[in-house]
Design a protein around this motif. Structure first.
Motif, short mmCIF file in Angstrom:
data_model
loop_
_atom_site.label_atom_id
_atom_site.label_comp_id
_atom_site.label_asym_id
_atom_site.label_seq_id
_atom_site.Cartn_x
_atom_site.Cartn_y
_atom_site.Cartn_z
N UNK A 156 5.86 10.51 4.80
CA UNK A 156 6.30 10.89 3.47
C UNK A 156 7.02 9.70 2.84
N UNK A 157 6.55 9.27 1.66
CA UNK A 157 7.13 8.10 1.01
C UNK A 157 7.61 8.50 -0.39
N UNK A 158 8.91 8.78 -0.54
CA UNK A 158 9.44 9.12 -1.86
C UNK A 158 9.19 7.99 -2.86
N UNK A 159 9.24 8.30 -4.14
CA UNK A 159 8.90 7.32 -5.17
C UNK A 159 9.84 6.12 -5.13
N UNK A 214 0.10 6.33 -16.10
CA UNK A 214 0.10 7.74 -15.69
C UNK A 214 -0.20 7.83 -14.20
N UNK A 215 0.66 8.52 -13.46
CA UNK A 215 0.44 8.81 -12.05
C UNK A 215 0.53 10.31 -11.83
N UNK A 216 0.12 10.73 -10.64
CA UNK A 216 0.41 12.08 -10.15
C UNK A 216 0.89 11.90 -8.71
N UNK A 217 2.11 11.37 -8.58
CA UNK A 217 2.62 10.88 -7.30
C UNK A 217 2.96 12.04 -6.37
N UNK A 218 2.46 11.96 -5.10
CA UNK A 218 2.69 13.05 -4.14
C UNK A 218 3.28 12.56 -2.82
N UNK A 219 3.94 11.40 -2.82
CA UNK A 219 4.68 10.92 -1.66
C UNK A 219 3.81 10.47 -0.49
N UNK A 220 2.57 10.03 -0.76
CA UNK A 220 1.70 9.56 0.32
C UNK A 220 1.53 8.04 0.22
N UNK A 276 -0.43 2.81 -2.90
CA UNK A 276 -1.51 1.92 -3.30
C UNK A 276 -1.89 2.15 -4.76
N UNK A 277 -1.90 3.41 -5.18
CA UNK A 277 -2.20 3.71 -6.59
C UNK A 277 -1.14 3.12 -7.50
N UNK A 278 0.12 3.19 -7.10
CA UNK A 278 1.21 2.62 -7.90
C UNK A 278 1.02 1.12 -8.11
#
Length: 599
Positions: free
Chosen positions: A317-320, A376-382, A387-389
């Motif tokens: 789990x990787x918080x923002x 725009x992201x839909x960040x889910x802590x993975x 990588x998307x960021x």
């Protein structure tokens, strides 16, 4: 973020939402701009018939066009962002409709410009540059328009081609309706006998499952539906290739490939070099397929086995906040200037971070010349989200630097280079993560992730590009694209690319029918060239340091100030040569070798 409840937009902490007020302080301020945009459209329209009259008239029109862009771009983006942050919002839907209507009006009002610019005799253009020094700024833009002269017809013929263009959209429309609306699939069944719905959206997650029974069921059922409509899909694809050939012939191009690549100033040799370089490296891909077979522990490897991870996912789990820290650490080789811009984006709400009810899915970056980029992201802590960021911030800083260093005339960059900055960031993140761990399980997980990026982006997209080229050549030679011929060719390509260690499942020969990119006019090759260029740039940055960084930042600052191949060459990557592709494939080989040692 809760895993069980998706919050309403109003429930989000504002610090995790993008600052659209940087564009307009309110919807009212946005709406107040509409009369100004309408006035600019009328002024542009009033220039009809004047562009070849004098240097001053031509310059006045070009400056007016830049004024329109500066006014219309933030207007359009604000409406788009309002819609995307909650697609159900009727207010945002209305704003988006108003915005689209205005842009269509502008397109119609300026349709005269290109034909008029092309009609100016060369002697007159030379005189215009001498008479009006301000026109020099637009020389490159005008040259890009006028280089199409040999491929531009008379006004009457152009009008006919424009009308035919509407018909030319039919194959894509038919494909999309058949693929997205009419096609349905039988449920897949897992090893416990449970049913799982198969859709375009669920298919890849299903074939990534650890349950092999479920993977096979999803694979067989998915392609059985495509098989029922194989002749219709073949007719749609043949129609697509025929309409591209029609326009290429009408505009005096040697082939549809030449016509497509000429628009972005990319030589066709780059397309052929890509295919040739990837073909040279087939033995490495075949080694990877054998390794996959070994690590999955299967007697026979099937095409439904190539998406499931060969290393178990790490429950991480990787918080923002941690993701931002990882981004800053991994992109440190790009220097303090780059990091300061990255921090600026993090601190000043360039990013819309989390999912909310009605929010557009996926992720994107959108540059605004007169403001700053929005992500725009839909960040889910993975880890995938990290990588998307870095990927989207790569796009964002490419846009930001081009806007800072280029006029509005030359700030936009073409698709050929668009994925380079984003993928370079991903490569730097991956190589940072690999350098930061000696844990065998984590290294294996990361290498598996990286290997799949190579397989799906460099090899698979090149296979698509080769198939698309073959389809185009068949039509140019007058050969019919029947379902049988398409399946035969696609099945042969899969056997060549993946080798003899994977079973020749007949269903894979139908995969061409599900690829929407075959209706995007020689688009897919750019994924593979962009990936190769990004790998080459990241390797150079890590090896050479500051000189490479300076070249890279100049590339990011270049916009479209020269052709895309020259932009990359100035950064140290010559895509006119097959060497960058070969170098990327060499890295792939070293990763396969390391994974073999761990297996």
């Amino acid at each position: 973020m809760s895993e069980t409840k998706i919050p309403a937009r109003s429930e989000l902490d504002p610090q995790f939402t993008w600052a659209t007020t940087d564009l307009f302080p309110s919807d009212g301020a946005w709406e107040a701009v509409i009369p100004e945009i309408q006035k600019l459209i009328e002024q542009l329209k009033a220039c009809q018939g004047t562009l070849g009259r004098s240097a001053q008239d031509l310059l006045a029109y070009l400056k007016l066009g830049d004024q329109f862009t500066l006014k219309a771009e933030p207007f359009a983006c604000y409406a788009m962002y309002q819609r995307d942050q909650d697609t159900r919002d009727p207010r945002a839907q209305k704003m988006n409709g108003q915005m689209m209507n205005l842009l269509i009006q502008a397109e119609e009002a300026t349709a005269f410009a290109t034909p008029e610019i092309l009609e100016i005799p060369q002697e007159a253009m030379d005189r215009f540059y001498q008479e009006e020094p301000g026109l020099e700024h637009y020389r490159l833009a005008l040259t890009r328009i006028r280089r199409q002269k040999d491929h531009t017809l008379s006004p009457r013929e152009e009008a006919l081609l424009a009308s035919a263009g509407k018909i030319g959209q039919s194959p894509s429309t038919i494909y999309n309706l058949l693929n997205d609306a009419d096609l349905s699939f039988p449920d897949a069944v897992d090893q416990e006998g449970n049913k799982h719905p198969v859709t375009q959206g669920t298919y890849i997650p299903l074939v990534q499952s650890a349950d092999r029974t479920l993977r096979e069921s999803a694979f067989r059922n998915f392609y059985s539906s495509f098989g029922q409509f194989r002749n219709t899909f073949a007719a749609a694809l043949e129609g697509q290739m025929k309409q591209l050939q029609f326009f290429a012939d009408a505009r005096n191009y040697p082939s549809a490939l030449h016509a497509a690549l000429d628009k972005t100033e990319v030589p066709v040799e780059i397309y052929h070099n890509l295919i040739a370089a990837v073909r040279e490296s087939f033995p490495t891909m075949h080694r990877y397929i054998r390794l996959r077979k070994k690590m999955l522990g299967v007697e026979k490897l099937h095409y439904y086995d190539i998406y499931t991870p060969i290393v178990a996912d790490q429950d991480e789990t990787i918080p923002f906040e941690e993701a931002k820290k990882m981004a800053l650490e991994s992109l440190a080789p790009l220097g303090e200037d780059y990091l300061s811009m990255l921090k600026e984006g993090f601190a000043n709400r360039w990013i819309d971070v989390y999912e909310n009810q009605g929010k557009r899915s996926g992720a994107y970056s959108s540059g605004v010349y007169s403001c700053h980029p929005f992500v725009l992201l839909n960040y889910t802590d993975t880890l995938n989200d990290v990588f998307t960021l870095v990927h989207e911030m790569g796009h964002a800083l490419h846009s930001y630097l081009s806007a800072k260093n280029q006029s509005v005339t030359y700030a936009d960059y073409v698709i050929f280079v668009a994925e380079v900055a984003s993928t370079c960031n991903e490569s730097l993140l991956m190589q940072h993560l690999l350098a930061s761990t000696q844990d065998k399980k984590r290294r294996a997980y990361l290498i598996n992730y990286f290997l799949e990026q190579f397989r799906t982006t460099l090899y698979r997209q090149t296979m698509f590009a080769e198939f698309e080229l073959w389809c185009s050549q068949q039509v140019q030679q007058g050969n019919p694209l029947t379902a049988e011929a398409l399946c035969q060719k696609y099945g042969d390509l899969n056997r060549e690319y993946y080798g003899e260690d994977i079973e020749p499942d007949p269903e894979i020969a139908l995969e061409w029918a599900r690829i929407p990119h075959f209706y995007m006019n020689f688009y897919v090759y750019q994924y593979a060239t962009g990936f190769s260029a990004a790998i080459a740039l990241s390797q150079r940055i890590l090896k050479e340091g500051q000189p490479a960084v300076q070249d890279y930042l100049r590339f990011l600052s270049g916009g479209c100030s020269t052709d895309p191949v020259s932009l990359l060459k100035n950064a140290g990557v010559d895509m006119a040569s097959p060497q960058p592709v070969r170098d990327a494939l060499k890295l792939f080989g070293s990763l396969v070798e390391e994974m073999e040692e761990m297996a």
